[in-house]
Design a protein around this motif. Structure first.
Motif, mmCIF file in Angstrom:
data_model
loop_
_atom_site.group_PDB
_atom_site.id
_atom_site.type_symbol
_atom_site.label_atom_id
_atom_site.label_comp_id
_atom_site.label_asym_id
_atom_site.label_seq_id
_atom_site.Cartn_x
_atom_site.Cartn_y
_atom_site.Cartn_z
ATOM 1 N N GLY A 106 113.174 5.705 71.383
ATOM 2 C CA GLY A 106 112.089 7.143 71.203
ATOM 3 C C GLY A 106 113.569 7.525 70.797
ATOM 4 O O GLY A 106 112.850 9.145 71.130
ATOM 5 N N THR A 107 114.560 7.579 71.046
ATOM 6 C CA THR A 107 116.063 9.060 71.106
ATOM 7 C C THR A 107 116.132 8.851 70.010
ATOM 8 O O THR A 107 116.575 8.296 68.729
ATOM 9 C CB THR A 107 116.930 8.076 71.959
ATOM 10 N N HIS A 108 116.474 10.249 69.795
ATOM 11 C CA HIS A 108 117.302 10.399 68.392
ATOM 12 C C HIS A 108 118.599 9.908 68.575
ATOM 13 O O HIS A 108 119.038 9.843 69.351
ATOM 14 C CB HIS A 108 117.586 12.123 68.565
ATOM 15 N N SER A 132 109.721 8.477 64.017
ATOM 16 C CA SER A 132 109.955 9.702 63.450
ATOM 17 C C SER A 132 111.313 10.444 64.763
ATOM 18 O O SER A 132 111.661 11.543 64.953
ATOM 19 C CB SER A 132 109.099 10.157 64.003
ATOM 20 N N ARG A 133 111.839 9.666 63.689
ATOM 21 C CA ARG A 133 113.565 9.852 65.063
ATOM 22 C C ARG A 133 114.940 10.526 64.145
ATOM 23 O O ARG A 133 114.443 9.947 62.760
ATOM 24 C CB ARG A 133 113.943 9.362 66.094
ATOM 25 N N ALA A 134 115.419 11.022 64.540
ATOM 26 C CA ALA A 134 116.420 11.395 63.383
ATOM 27 C C ALA A 134 118.019 10.648 63.251
ATOM 28 O O ALA A 134 118.551 10.670 64.976
ATOM 29 C CB ALA A 134 117.083 12.917 63.782
ATOM 30 N N SER A 329 114.086 16.153 61.208
ATOM 31 C CA SER A 329 113.812 16.222 60.497
ATOM 32 C C SER A 329 114.094 14.188 60.505
ATOM 33 O O SER A 329 114.563 14.344 60.624
ATOM 34 C CB SER A 329 113.722 16.377 59.588
ATOM 35 N N PRO A 330 113.144 13.245 60.581
ATOM 36 C CA PRO A 330 113.071 11.539 60.352
ATOM 37 C C PRO A 330 114.163 11.865 59.644
ATOM 38 O O PRO A 330 114.026 12.009 58.567
ATOM 39 C CB PRO A 330 111.709 11.519 60.312
ATOM 40 N N GLY A 331 114.833 10.490 59.806
ATOM 41 C CA GLY A 331 115.876 9.556 59.238
ATOM 42 C C GLY A 331 117.154 10.819 59.157
ATOM 43 O O GLY A 331 117.296 11.330 59.609
#
Ligand SMILES: NC(=O)c1ccc[n+]([C@@H]2O[C@H](COP(=O)([O-])OP(=O)(O)OC[C@H]3O[C@@H](n4cnc5c(N)ncnc54)[C@H](OP(=O)(O)O)[C@@H]3O)[C@@H](O)[C@H]2O)c1
Length: 332
Positions: A106-108, A132-134, A329-331
């Motif tokens: 769950g981390t960026h 849903s992480r960047a 924003s994700p990705g």
């Protein structure tokens, strides 16, 4: 109100330590401007990990053998993983696995490492979007030069058709020295002595480093190619020395020019004579520059910014602050 953000740092070499120093030095500015304080709660090296202790040198921290990364991240409540581990084909898999573990926890992720980005871009992007992480990569393609920001956001919708740049400081310096009349061996020795080249700069002089950076910029600008990009690389070797001198005699400069085209997706690194007026002509020492050919919007050029470990640390800190201030924003 100030928000403390828990960060894990993977890799504690030149760039990892520089990131830690940048966090300390920039903390007052970031706190005042963005209301956040990045707080290192976990540092991992190749075999050992530690929880940093404020005001104590790293040698005094309690280093213990690395445990499972996901478990460590959950246990420490980390929000962002910052990665500065070695690149190279052999490390790409483990670097990729660590990013997947971080996203799964769950981390960026903010990374300075290139190899897994080039080899596993689509897989990492998909994993980040489904979590849903960047993933942010400023330090991997330019360090202090904000070429990544332009590729990712700055020229979006401009219809950029081609990216062209001088992206490897070692190549520039070695070519300059050879134009001055040095042999390849002497040019490398001078660049190493000046702290610009690694003791073993073969990957830089082969063009691998510039090609990887250009592939990252191209993926950010246009997304990953449907089929693998066609890659052409011209290395810098001893035979290039007379050419570098000759090109100088005509008032031009020999540069290792990396180019990416949108359609078809071709990536090349070629030695080209560039003339005065070209944004790649006036570069000195390890300076870099990138030009985005945006058709009707014109040519957009960015140059400067250091390539040092500290500049890479600052680039990662910039990514961290941007993640915390709205650009998550994700990705990629
Ligand atoms: N140098 C620059 O100016 C610059 C600029 C932009 C990007 N980069 C990129 O940044 C990355 C790091 O560069 P660097 O100069 O800091 O390298 P470095 O000095 O060789 O340090 C690498 C660090 O990574 C650690 N490490 C290795 N495998 C690991 C793993 N699986 N998990 C956690 N840590 C691991 C090493 O551990 P040990 O301490 O145990 O050996 C070491 O602390 C490279 O990919 C490089 O290409 C560098």
């Amino acid at each position: 109100m100030t928000r403390r953000v828990r960060i894990a740092l993977l890799g504690y070499g030149g760039v990892g330590r520089a990131f830690a120093t940048a966090c300390e030095r920039q903390a007052p500015t970031i706190r005042a401007h963005d209301g956040v304080v990045p707080e290192l709660v976990l540092v991992r090296r190749s075999t050992m990990e530690a929880a940093p202790v404020a005001d104590r040198p790293a040698e005094d921290w309690r280093w213990t053998p690395c445990t499972d990364l996901s478990t460590s991240l959950h246990a420490t409540g980390v929000e962002i993983v910052v990665q500065a581990v070695p690149g190279g084909a052999t490390s790409a898999t483990s670097a990729r696995d660590d990013v997947l573990a971080a996203l799964g926890a769950g981390t960026h992720v903010v990374t300075a490492t290139k190899s897994h980005l080039v080899a596993h871009w689509a897989e990492l992007d998909t994993a980040a979007r489904s979590a849903s992480r960047a993933i942010r990569v400023s330090a991997a393609a330019g360090a202090g030069l904000p070429a990544v920001d332009l590729a990712r956001r700055g020229v979006r919708g401009f219809g950029c058709v081609r990216i062209r740049g001088s992206l490897n400081g070692t190549s520039n310096v070695v070519l300059e020295h050879m134009a001055d009349g040095m042999t390849l061996a002497d040019a490398i020795a001078h660049a190493v002595e000046a702290g610009i080249a690694e003791p073993d700069p073969r990957g830089d002089l082969r063009g691998d480093d510039a090609a990887a950076k250009m592939a990252i910029l191209a993926n950010l600008a246009w997304g990953p190619p449907a089929h693998e990009a066609r890659l052409t690389i011209e290395p810098i070797d001893e035979a290039v020395a007379p050419r570098a001198k000759e090109v100088r005699n005509y008032g031009t400069a020999l540069r290792a020019v990396a180019t990416a085209t949108a359609h078809p997706r071709d990536i090349s690194v070629e030695l080209q004579a560039v003339a005065q007026g070209d944004p790649l002509y006036g570069l000195h020492g390890a300076e870099k520059a990138v030009e985005f050919d945006c058709g009707a919007a014109g040519s957009v050029v960015v140059s400067g910014g250091r390539s040092s470990p500290y500049a890479a640390g600052l680039a990662m800190l910039k990514d961290v602050v941007n993640l915390l201030s709205g650009d998550a924003s994700p990705g990629f």
